[in-house]
Design a protein around this motif. Structure first.
Motif, PDB file in Angstrom:
ATOM      1  N   LEU A  34       0.837  -1.200   0.000  1.00 58.43           N
ATOM      2  CA  LEU A  34       0.000   0.000   0.000  1.00 58.43           C
ATOM      3  C   LEU A  34       0.871   1.249   0.000  1.00 58.43           C
ATOM      4  O   LEU A  34       0.619   2.214  -0.725  1.00 58.43           O
ATOM      5  N   ARG A  35       1.923   1.198   0.793  1.00 61.89           N
ATOM      6  CA  ARG A  35       2.806   2.355   0.869  1.00 61.89           C
ATOM      7  C   ARG A  35       3.565   2.537  -0.433  1.00 61.89           C
ATOM      8  O   ARG A  35       3.762   3.664  -0.892  1.00 61.89           O
ATOM      9  N   SER A  69      -0.597   3.089   6.505  1.00 64.75           N
ATOM     10  CA  SER A  69      -0.616   1.933   5.606  1.00 64.75           C
ATOM     11  C   SER A  69      -0.998   0.667   6.365  1.00 64.75           C
ATOM     12  O   SER A  69      -1.679  -0.205   5.821  1.00 64.75           O
ATOM     13  N   LEU A 105       2.473   1.761  -3.311  1.00 60.82           N
ATOM     14  CA  LEU A 105       1.485   2.302  -4.237  1.00 60.82           C
ATOM     15  C   LEU A 105       1.340   3.809  -4.065  1.00 60.82           C
ATOM     16  O   LEU A 105       1.347   4.569  -5.046  1.00 60.82           O
ATOM     17  N   SER A 106       1.236   4.247  -2.826  1.00 59.69           N
ATOM     18  CA  SER A 106       1.057   5.685  -2.599  1.00 59.69           C
ATOM     19  C   SER A 106       2.345   6.447  -2.889  1.00 59.69           C
ATOM     20  O   SER A 106       2.300   7.594  -3.343  1.00 59.69           O
ATOM     21  N   LEU A 107       3.484   5.815  -2.645  1.00 67.20           N
ATOM     22  CA  LEU A 107       4.755   6.471  -2.965  1.00 67.20           C
ATOM     23  C   LEU A 107       4.871   6.697  -4.463  1.00 67.20           C
ATOM     24  O   LEU A 107       5.300   7.767  -4.918  1.00 67.20           O
ATOM     25  N   PRO A 163       2.391  10.442   0.141  1.00 65.23           N
ATOM     26  CA  PRO A 163       2.621   9.043   0.547  1.00 65.23           C
ATOM     27  C   PRO A 163       2.027   8.742   1.914  1.00 65.23           C
ATOM     28  O   PRO A 163       2.030   9.579   2.813  1.00 65.23           O
ATOM     29  N   LEU A 198      -4.951   8.599  -2.017  1.00 72.21           N
ATOM     30  CA  LEU A 198      -3.710   7.844  -2.029  1.00 72.21           C
ATOM     31  C   LEU A 198      -2.605   8.568  -2.795  1.00 72.21           C
ATOM     32  O   LEU A 198      -1.434   8.452  -2.461  1.00 72.21           O
TER      33      LEU A 198
END
Lengths: 132, 132
Positions: free
Chosen positions: A50-51, B34, A53-55, B28, B24
Motif C-alpha cells: 500500500l505504501r 498503511s 502504491l502511494s509512494l 505518501p 492515495l
DNA sequence: TCCTTGGTTCGACACATGTCAAGGTAGATG
DNA sequence: CATCTACCTTGACATGTGTCGAACCAAGGA
C-alpha cells in the motif's frame, strides 16, 4: 516489465468480469467476479505494498524508480522487488526500464474501477443517503 | 457481536489515522496509515469474504442472517463464521443477535472511506463526518 | 575486457491463513 | 429440565505468503 501482456490481460479480465461500475451493494457478486476483485484487494492488503502504491502515485511525474522506493523501508531489495511484482500482476502498476533504472507508475483506471465498485454514489442515485 | 467495542475502536482508529478523505496519490501514506488501511484491504482480499460482503450489502433490508449466507457456498459453517469474524474485526460489518438468529449489516461509511482514499473526489458527501 | 551499480530471480525458511471436525453457547419450545 | 436449532470457538492440518541471502541479468563506464 517483461510481462506487459499479462498486465493487460489482467486488467481486461477485471474490467470484463466486474463491469464498468457495478456497485457492491446492488447485487451479489458472482463467484468469478469475487475471485477477480479479491486479487486486487489482496495485492493492496499489505502495508508495504500500500505504501509503495502511494509512494509511486504521489511521486513527481507520477512515476518512481525502484531506487526511490527501497530507501523508505527497512527491507532488502528482493523483498521490494517481490512486492512490486505482486502489484504489477494485480494490474495496479506498470514497470518500464529506461536505461539503468526501472520506473513504475500506477494505473489510475484500476483504482477508479475498484473505488466505483465499493460505493454506489459515484454514478447516480442508489441508496437513500443524506442527499443535498 | 460480543466484541462491539472492538469494532468501534477499529473504525475510530481507522478514521483517525487515515483521516477523512485523503487520496492515495496526494501524498505518501505513513507507516501507521498503511498498516491501518491494509487491514481493511486484506479483509477484502478473499473471494469468499468479498462475496459475503456483497451478499449482505445487497440483501433486502440491508442485513442478512448467517443462514442466508451459508447455503451460497460449498463451505462448512465454521469457515463462514470465521470469514464473518474477519470482516467484523476489520470494521466492514456489524453483527447483532435477535432471538435465534444473528444478523449482519455492512458499514457503508467504511466503504466510502476506503473508496475516497483510492480516488480523489469520490463520495465525500457520503462520509458521515466521523467524530470521537 | 573487467568492474560497478540497479534490479530481478531463485531457493529456503518462519509465519500467517483457509479449512474443517468436534465440541460449546445462546435462545426457543416443549 | 430436556431438546432442538442457529451460530460460535477450539484445535489441528495443509497451503500460502513475507522475508532474506546468494546468484543472476542489464546497462553504463574504466
Amino acid at each position: 516489465m517483461s510481462k506487459q501482456g499479462d498486465e493487460e490481460r489482467v486488467l481486461a479480465q477485471l474490467a470484463e468480469v466486474v463491469g464498468c461500475c457495478e456497485p457492491l451493494a446492488r447485487e451479489p457478486l458472482s463467484a468469478q467476479q469475487s475471485i477477480e476483485l479479491s486479487r486486487v484487494f489482496k495485492a493492496m492488503g499489505d502495508p508495504v505494498r500500500l505504501r509503495l502504491l502511494s509512494l509511486i502515485a504521489s511521486h513527481v511525474g507520477g512515476e518512481a524508480c525502484v531506487c526511490d522506493l527501497t530507501d523508505v523501508f527497512d527491507l532488502a531489495a528482493p523483498t521490494i522487488s517481490h512486492h512490486l511484482k505482486v502489484l504489477r500482476e494485480a494490474g495496479l502498476i506498470t514497470g518500464e526500464r529506461r536505461g539503468t533504472w526501472v520506473y513504475y507508475r500506477v494505473r489510475p483506471e484500476l483504482l477508479a474501477t475498484v473505488s466505483a465498485v465499493l460505493v454506489p454514489g459515484t454514478a447516480e442515485e442508489t441508496l437513500p443517503v443524506v442527499e443535498a
